[in-house]
Design a protein around this motif. Structure first.
Motif, short mmCIF file in Angstrom:
data_model
loop_
_atom_site.label_atom_id
_atom_site.label_comp_id
_atom_site.label_asym_id
_atom_site.label_seq_id
_atom_site.Cartn_x
_atom_site.Cartn_y
_atom_site.Cartn_z
N ARG A 37 -11.36 -2.54 -4.17
CA ARG A 37 -12.78 -2.88 -4.09
C ARG A 37 -13.33 -2.60 -2.70
NH1 ARG A 37 -10.44 -7.42 -6.50
NH2 ARG A 37 -10.86 -8.69 -4.64
N PHE A 38 -14.65 -2.60 -2.63
CA PHE A 38 -15.37 -2.36 -1.38
C PHE A 38 -14.87 -3.27 -0.26
CE2 PHE A 38 -19.29 -3.28 1.18
CZ PHE A 38 -19.46 -2.03 1.73
N GLU A 39 -14.67 -4.52 -0.58
CA GLU A 39 -14.23 -5.49 0.44
C GLU A 39 -12.86 -5.14 1.02
OE1 GLU A 39 -12.71 -9.02 -2.50
OE2 GLU A 39 -14.56 -7.93 -2.93
N HIS A 40 -12.00 -4.52 0.20
CA HIS A 40 -10.68 -4.14 0.70
C HIS A 40 -10.80 -3.07 1.79
CE1 HIS A 40 -9.26 -5.51 -3.49
NE2 HIS A 40 -8.95 -6.45 -2.61
N PHE A 41 -11.75 -2.16 1.63
CA PHE A 41 -11.96 -1.13 2.64
C PHE A 41 -12.52 -1.73 3.93
CE2 PHE A 41 -11.37 1.46 -1.02
CZ PHE A 41 -10.92 2.68 -0.56
N LEU A 42 -13.39 -2.71 3.80
CA LEU A 42 -13.90 -3.38 4.99
C LEU A 42 -12.75 -4.06 5.74
CD1 LEU A 42 -17.16 -5.07 3.59
CD2 LEU A 42 -16.90 -2.80 4.62
N ALA A 43 -11.92 -4.77 4.99
CA ALA A 43 -10.79 -5.46 5.61
C ALA A 43 -9.78 -4.47 6.18
CB ALA A 43 -10.10 -6.37 4.59
N GLY A 44 -9.58 -3.35 5.49
CA GLY A 44 -8.66 -2.33 5.99
C GLY A 44 -9.12 -1.75 7.31
N GLN A 75 -4.68 -6.30 4.02
CA GLN A 75 -5.55 -6.81 2.96
C GLN A 75 -4.80 -6.74 1.63
OE1 GLN A 75 -6.38 -4.06 1.01
NE2 GLN A 75 -5.64 -2.68 2.58
N SER A 76 -5.37 -7.30 0.58
CA SER A 76 -4.60 -7.55 -0.64
C SER A 76 -4.47 -6.37 -1.59
CB SER A 76 -5.24 -8.73 -1.41
OG SER A 76 -6.58 -8.43 -1.78
N ALA A 77 -5.10 -5.22 -1.26
CA ALA A 77 -5.07 -4.10 -2.20
C ALA A 77 -4.13 -2.97 -1.78
CB ALA A 77 -6.47 -3.54 -2.41
N GLY A 78 -3.54 -3.06 -0.58
CA GLY A 78 -2.61 -2.02 -0.17
C GLY A 78 -3.29 -0.87 0.55
N ASN A 79 -3.15 0.34 0.00
CA ASN A 79 -3.62 1.53 0.70
C ASN A 79 -5.12 1.75 0.50
OD1 ASN A 79 -3.86 3.97 2.01
ND2 ASN A 79 -2.99 5.17 0.34
N THR A 80 -5.86 1.65 1.57
CA THR A 80 -7.29 1.95 1.52
C THR A 80 -7.64 3.19 2.34
OG1 THR A 80 -7.59 0.31 3.30
CG2 THR A 80 -8.08 -0.40 1.04
N GLN A 81 -7.04 3.35 3.53
CA GLN A 81 -7.48 4.40 4.44
C GLN A 81 -6.34 5.12 5.15
OE1 GLN A 81 -9.19 1.02 5.29
NE2 GLN A 81 -11.34 1.57 5.39
N PHE A 82 -5.23 5.32 4.47
CA PHE A 82 -4.07 5.99 5.08
C PHE A 82 -4.47 7.37 5.60
CE2 PHE A 82 -0.17 8.42 5.18
CZ PHE A 82 0.83 7.52 5.52
N GLY A 83 -5.09 8.18 4.74
CA GLY A 83 -5.47 9.53 5.15
C GLY A 83 -6.51 9.55 6.24
N ALA A 84 -7.47 8.64 6.15
CA ALA A 84 -8.50 8.59 7.19
C ALA A 84 -7.89 8.25 8.54
CB ALA A 84 -9.56 7.55 6.82
N LEU A 85 -6.91 7.36 8.56
CA LEU A 85 -6.25 7.00 9.82
C LEU A 85 -5.42 8.16 10.35
CD1 LEU A 85 -5.22 3.33 8.99
CD2 LEU A 85 -7.03 4.10 10.56
N LEU A 86 -4.90 8.98 9.46
CA LEU A 86 -4.14 10.15 9.91
C LEU A 86 -5.07 11.17 10.57
CD1 LEU A 86 -1.33 11.37 10.02
CD2 LEU A 86 -1.69 12.31 7.73
N VAL A 87 -6.32 11.18 10.17
CA VAL A 87 -7.33 12.00 10.84
C VAL A 87 -7.78 11.34 12.14
CG1 VAL A 87 -9.69 12.92 10.68
CG2 VAL A 87 -8.17 13.04 8.70
N VAL A 127 2.62 0.93 2.60
CA VAL A 127 1.73 1.12 1.44
C VAL A 127 2.29 2.21 0.53
CG1 VAL A 127 -0.43 0.37 2.53
CG2 VAL A 127 0.32 2.73 2.78
N ASP A 128 1.84 2.20 -0.71
CA ASP A 128 2.16 3.29 -1.63
C ASP A 128 1.13 4.40 -1.44
OD1 ASP A 128 4.34 2.00 -2.80
OD2 ASP A 128 3.06 0.92 -4.21
N VAL A 129 1.62 5.62 -1.26
CA VAL A 129 0.74 6.77 -1.05
C VAL A 129 1.11 7.84 -2.08
CG1 VAL A 129 -0.05 8.52 0.58
CG2 VAL A 129 0.66 6.27 1.41
N ALA A 130 0.11 8.37 -2.76
CA ALA A 130 0.35 9.43 -3.73
C ALA A 130 0.67 10.73 -3.00
CB ALA A 130 -0.86 9.62 -4.63
N VAL A 131 1.86 11.26 -3.24
CA VAL A 131 2.28 12.52 -2.62
C VAL A 131 2.95 13.40 -3.66
CG1 VAL A 131 2.56 11.52 -0.32
CG2 VAL A 131 4.49 11.54 -1.90
N ASP A 132 3.00 14.69 -3.38
CA ASP A 132 3.69 15.62 -4.26
C ASP A 132 5.20 15.46 -4.13
OD1 ASP A 132 1.45 16.94 -5.38
OD2 ASP A 132 1.21 18.12 -3.55
N GLU A 133 5.91 15.91 -5.15
CA GLU A 133 7.36 15.97 -5.06
C GLU A 133 7.74 16.99 -3.99
OE1 GLU A 133 9.66 14.20 -6.66
OE2 GLU A 133 8.09 13.05 -7.69
#
Length: 279
Positions: A37-44, A75-87, A127-133
């Motif tokens: 949810r939106f709030e998870h991104f704010l907390a992230g 925050q309680s939802a896990g991965n919100t901004q992994f890629g953004a933080l890598l940038v 966090v769980d991150v969707a990645v290719d094999e």
């Protein structure tokens, strides 16, 4: 008015990105996924701040990134901004040293070390991150192994830049790392020359970027055909043939999430803020 710090601008970029509405397929002020949810991104964004401050203070990029991800994940939802933080993490490091330019960003990421790569792998344990094999024969370097893959990294002497280079053909964020963050810097200039409320600029930029290239996160989570269809429909929005809000509702309902494009928008907002965007 007291200027914001570099880390504060990075945090604000994360907040402004999620505030942009509509962003077809992404969480925004008006749309949530069932478990994100939106709030998870704010907390992230708030949780990532200490790691971003480490980058601004000159800490290694990999360590600062891992700490930012760890904070984001509180925050309680896990991965919100992994890629953004890598940038953002390397860009914060660059901006703290002086001029934020593609050339200086390239210098910083090329200077990363094996230790930075190890920290990058540790970040996947938060966090769980969707990645290719991984390609055949590279299973020992699967990022989902987290710390267990570090001996293989060290044996091969792979830096974080090397790890990104191996993924650049299939991952839009890795492509930025090895390509002087070309799309991010270009998009940052678009934010600056646009007008109106900044979240609205972010929303417009999102659709433009989505129409320009397939979103690699959609390719990973869904498939290339879906990503190409999303790209086509984003162009239809720009051409006035489709409505962005209706497309946003449809993609969220179908669980199609162009997350890489959102990550690039966050980076672009940071570049714009560092170059004088007034908020």
């Amino acid at each position: 008015m007291t200027p914001r710090s570099t880390a504060q601008n990075a945090e604000l970029a994360l907040l402004l990105e999620v505030a942009g509405t509509p962003k077809p397929g992404n969480v925004d002020r008006e749309r949530d996924f069932e478990d994100l949810r939106f709030e998870h991104f704010l907390a992230g964004a708030v949780g990532a701040r200490p790691g971003l401050e480490l980058a601004a203070e000159g800490e290694r990029v990999g360590h600062a990134f891992e700490r930012a991800v760890a904070g984001m994940a509180e925050q309680s939802a896990g991965n919100t901004q992994f890629g953004a933080l890598l940038v953002l993490t390397p860009l914060v490091a660059v901006a703290s040293e002086g001029d934020l330019t593609p050339e200086s960003a390239d210098r910083v990421v090329r200077a990363t070390t094996v230790a930075d790569a190890a920290d990058f792998y540790r970040a996947f344990e938060h966090v769980d991150v969707a990645v290719d094999e991984p390609p055949e024969g590279l299973e020992p370097l699967d990022v989902r192994r987290g710390s267990d893959a570090i001996p293989a990294l060290e044996e091969r002497g792979l830096t974080l830049f090397d790890v990104m280079a191996r993924s650049a053909d299939a991952d839009g964020i890795a492509a930025e790392w090895v390509g002087e963050f070309e799309r991010v810097f270009d998009a940052g200039e678009r934010i600056l020359v646009d007008d109106g409320p900044v979240p609205d600029r972010a929303s417009r930029l999102f659709v433009e970027l989505l129409a320009e290239e397939v979103d690699t996160f959609v390719v990973t989570r869904n498939d290339r055909e879906t990503a190409e269809e999303v790209q086509r429909r984003a162009q239809a929005v720009l051409d006035g043939e489709e409505n962005a809000t209706e497309l946003a509702e449809e993609l969220v309902a179908q669980d199609i999430n162009p997350g890489t494009t959102a990550d690039l928008v966050a980076g672009a907002l940071f570049v714009a803020l560092e170059r004088g965007l007034v908020v």
